[in-house]
Design a protein around this motif. Structure first.
Motif, short mmCIF file in Angstrom:
data_model
loop_
_atom_site.label_atom_id
_atom_site.label_comp_id
_atom_site.label_asym_id
_atom_site.label_seq_id
_atom_site.Cartn_x
_atom_site.Cartn_y
_atom_site.Cartn_z
N THR A 58 -52.17 34.84 -15.21
CA THR A 58 -51.03 34.28 -15.93
C THR A 58 -51.42 32.99 -16.66
OG1 THR A 58 -50.31 33.18 -13.89
CG2 THR A 58 -49.29 35.30 -14.43
N MET A 59 -52.37 32.25 -16.11
CA MET A 59 -52.83 31.05 -16.81
C MET A 59 -53.58 31.43 -18.09
SD MET A 59 -52.76 27.78 -16.86
CE MET A 59 -52.47 27.11 -15.21
N SER A 60 -54.36 32.51 -18.02
CA SER A 60 -55.05 32.99 -19.21
C SER A 60 -54.04 33.43 -20.27
CB SER A 60 -55.98 34.15 -18.86
OG SER A 60 -56.60 34.65 -20.02
N SER A 134 -52.93 38.54 -17.53
CA SER A 134 -51.83 39.33 -16.98
C SER A 134 -50.68 39.31 -17.97
CB SER A 134 -51.37 38.75 -15.64
OG SER A 134 -52.41 38.80 -14.68
N LEU A 135 -50.20 40.49 -18.34
CA LEU A 135 -49.09 40.61 -19.27
C LEU A 135 -48.03 41.55 -18.69
CD1 LEU A 135 -51.00 40.89 -22.67
CD2 LEU A 135 -49.66 38.94 -21.87
N PRO A 136 -46.79 41.50 -19.19
CA PRO A 136 -45.73 42.37 -18.66
C PRO A 136 -46.05 43.85 -18.88
CG PRO A 136 -44.82 40.61 -20.01
CD PRO A 136 -46.29 40.58 -20.22
N THR A 137 -45.41 44.68 -18.10
CA THR A 137 -45.62 46.13 -18.21
C THR A 137 -44.35 46.86 -18.64
OG1 THR A 137 -45.11 46.39 -15.84
CG2 THR A 137 -47.44 46.13 -16.47
N THR A 138 -43.24 46.14 -18.82
CA THR A 138 -41.98 46.79 -19.19
C THR A 138 -41.62 46.46 -20.64
OG1 THR A 138 -40.67 44.90 -18.41
CG2 THR A 138 -41.16 46.65 -16.82
N PRO A 139 -41.10 47.44 -21.39
CA PRO A 139 -40.72 47.21 -22.79
C PRO A 139 -39.64 46.14 -22.94
CG PRO A 139 -40.80 49.56 -22.30
CD PRO A 139 -40.92 48.85 -20.99
N VAL A 140 -38.72 46.07 -21.98
CA VAL A 140 -37.63 45.09 -22.06
C VAL A 140 -38.18 43.68 -22.11
CG1 VAL A 140 -35.63 44.13 -20.87
CG2 VAL A 140 -35.97 46.60 -20.92
N GLN A 141 -39.21 43.42 -21.31
CA GLN A 141 -39.78 42.07 -21.28
C GLN A 141 -40.40 41.72 -22.62
OE1 GLN A 141 -39.30 40.21 -18.58
NE2 GLN A 141 -40.20 38.40 -19.53
N TYR A 142 -41.02 42.69 -23.27
CA TYR A 142 -41.61 42.43 -24.59
C TYR A 142 -40.53 42.19 -25.63
CZ TYR A 142 -46.30 43.57 -22.98
OH TYR A 142 -47.51 43.56 -22.32
N LEU A 143 -39.41 42.91 -25.54
CA LEU A 143 -38.31 42.69 -26.48
C LEU A 143 -37.74 41.28 -26.31
CD1 LEU A 143 -36.43 46.12 -26.26
CD2 LEU A 143 -37.82 45.26 -28.15
N LEU A 144 -37.56 40.88 -25.06
CA LEU A 144 -37.09 39.52 -24.80
C LEU A 144 -38.10 38.49 -25.30
CD1 LEU A 144 -35.63 39.88 -21.18
CD2 LEU A 144 -34.35 39.64 -23.30
N VAL A 146 -40.31 38.82 -27.78
CA VAL A 146 -40.30 38.74 -29.24
C VAL A 146 -39.09 37.94 -29.72
CG1 VAL A 146 -40.04 40.09 -31.35
CG2 VAL A 146 -41.63 40.85 -29.58
N ALA A 147 -37.94 38.18 -29.10
CA ALA A 147 -36.73 37.42 -29.46
C ALA A 147 -36.94 35.93 -29.21
CB ALA A 147 -35.53 37.94 -28.68
N SER A 148 -37.52 35.61 -28.05
CA SER A 148 -37.79 34.21 -27.72
C SER A 148 -38.78 33.59 -28.69
CB SER A 148 -38.32 34.11 -26.29
OG SER A 148 -38.56 32.78 -25.91
N LEU A 149 -39.79 34.38 -29.09
CA LEU A 149 -40.79 33.89 -30.04
C LEU A 149 -40.16 33.57 -31.38
CD1 LEU A 149 -43.74 33.42 -30.90
CD2 LEU A 149 -43.89 35.87 -31.40
N LEU A 150 -39.31 34.46 -31.89
CA LEU A 150 -38.66 34.24 -33.19
C LEU A 150 -37.76 33.02 -33.15
CD1 LEU A 150 -37.75 37.93 -34.18
CD2 LEU A 150 -39.65 36.53 -35.00
N ASP A 219 -43.57 31.67 -21.61
CA ASP A 219 -43.15 32.11 -20.28
C ASP A 219 -42.55 33.51 -20.31
OD1 ASP A 219 -44.02 29.87 -18.98
OD2 ASP A 219 -42.05 28.92 -18.79
N VAL A 220 -41.73 33.78 -21.33
CA VAL A 220 -41.08 35.09 -21.42
C VAL A 220 -42.08 36.16 -21.84
CG1 VAL A 220 -39.24 36.42 -22.53
CG2 VAL A 220 -38.85 34.02 -21.94
N LEU A 221 -42.90 35.87 -22.84
CA LEU A 221 -43.88 36.84 -23.31
C LEU A 221 -44.92 37.19 -22.25
CD1 LEU A 221 -44.60 35.75 -26.99
CD2 LEU A 221 -43.91 38.04 -26.26
N SER A 222 -45.29 36.21 -21.44
CA SER A 222 -46.32 36.44 -20.43
C SER A 222 -45.77 37.13 -19.18
CB SER A 222 -46.97 35.11 -20.02
OG SER A 222 -46.02 34.27 -19.37
N GLY A 223 -44.44 37.18 -19.07
CA GLY A 223 -43.84 37.80 -17.89
C GLY A 223 -43.71 36.84 -16.72
#
Length: 264
Positions: A58-60, A134-144, A146-150, A219-223
């Protein structure tokens, strides 16, 4: 809305005209990403494999996501509108049938969005291949994420716009810009996660809009932050967007009343 969409696309096209600058930015992102990885991995190892909830994976993810966002998030406080205020060209902008603040922020957001392609995504790929993460494995987390990133990109440019409106009253704004750079980098989590700060400094950082520009999206993108907690972070980002937008709007109106042409 069609006008602002065209301004967004104009910002994207403007940034795409500098491919060598994007390549240089990617090289810098990679170099500093490797340096940060070495330092922060040592911090995690010294904590027995975890520190403040961060593991090596997660630090990476934090390191390479934050490095990838550097070309999209305004950490230096300057913008084209600052020059237009100083030269007096802002007077022409006030005569146009568009909102000056919205036009300036949307154009800068377009530039930031384009930078995700030649700098953001390649930085993430390099980090994943060279170091792993380490990255998320669920599509919902990626959607959140991307929204947080924008939202984070928009908050950063809206905040920078707010700072540049000081130019309506000040002849020279470089001092404010330097102060902005120092505070934004520290409190946004550019150098280290703000969760490694002492508690009092964490509270101080969260009392500013800067974590909403980088730390929360990472934080959101990394899970690291999921579920309801992730939605809370998005809500905080939206609140800060409203605050800086309203502040920028108020200062723009006040500055228009007291416009003083500097030079030009």
């Amino acid at each position: 809305m069609r006008v602002y969409l065209r301004l967004l696309l104009a910002g994207i096209r403007t940034q795409s005209a500098y491919p060598l600058a994007m390549l240089a930015g990617l090289v810098a992102n990679t170099a500093f990403g490797l340096l940060k990885t070495g330092i922060l991995f040592a911090v995690v190892d010294s904590g027995g494999g975890t520190v403040a909830g961060y593991t090596l994976g997660t630090m990476s993810a934090y390191v390479w996501l934050s490095q990838g966002m550097l070309g999209s998030v305004n950490m230096w406080g300057g913008s084209e509108i600052a020059t237009r205020i100083k030269t007096g060209d802002i007077a022409i902008d006030f005569m146009r049938p568009v909102d000056v603040q919205a036009a300036a922020v949307v154009t800068e957001v377009g530039r930031g969005l384009f930078a995700l392609l030649p700098r953001g995504l390649p930085s993430l790929v390099i980090g994943a291949l060279v170091v792993g993460m380490s990255l998320p494995t669920t599509p919902v987390q990626y959607l959140l994420g991307v929204a947080s990133l924008l939202i984070g990109i928009t908050v950063s440019h809206a905040t920078a716009y707010l700072v540049t409106t000081m130019g309506f009253w000040l002849t020279e704004t470089r001092g404010i810009t330097v102060l902005y750079m120092a505070l934004s980098g520290l409190f946004a989590g550019l150098f280290t996660p703000i969760w490694l700060f002492p508690e009092w400094l964490q509270v101080l950082a969260q009392a500013t809009p800067f974590p909403s520009t980088m730390m929360y999206p990472v934080d959101v993108l990394s899970g690291r932050t999921t579920g309801l907690d992730a939605l809370v972070l998005l809500g905080v980002q939206l609140c800060w967007l409203a605050v800086v937008w309203i502040g920028g709007h108020a200062l723009t109106r006040a500055g228009r009343q007291k416009l003083e042409v500097q030079g030009g």
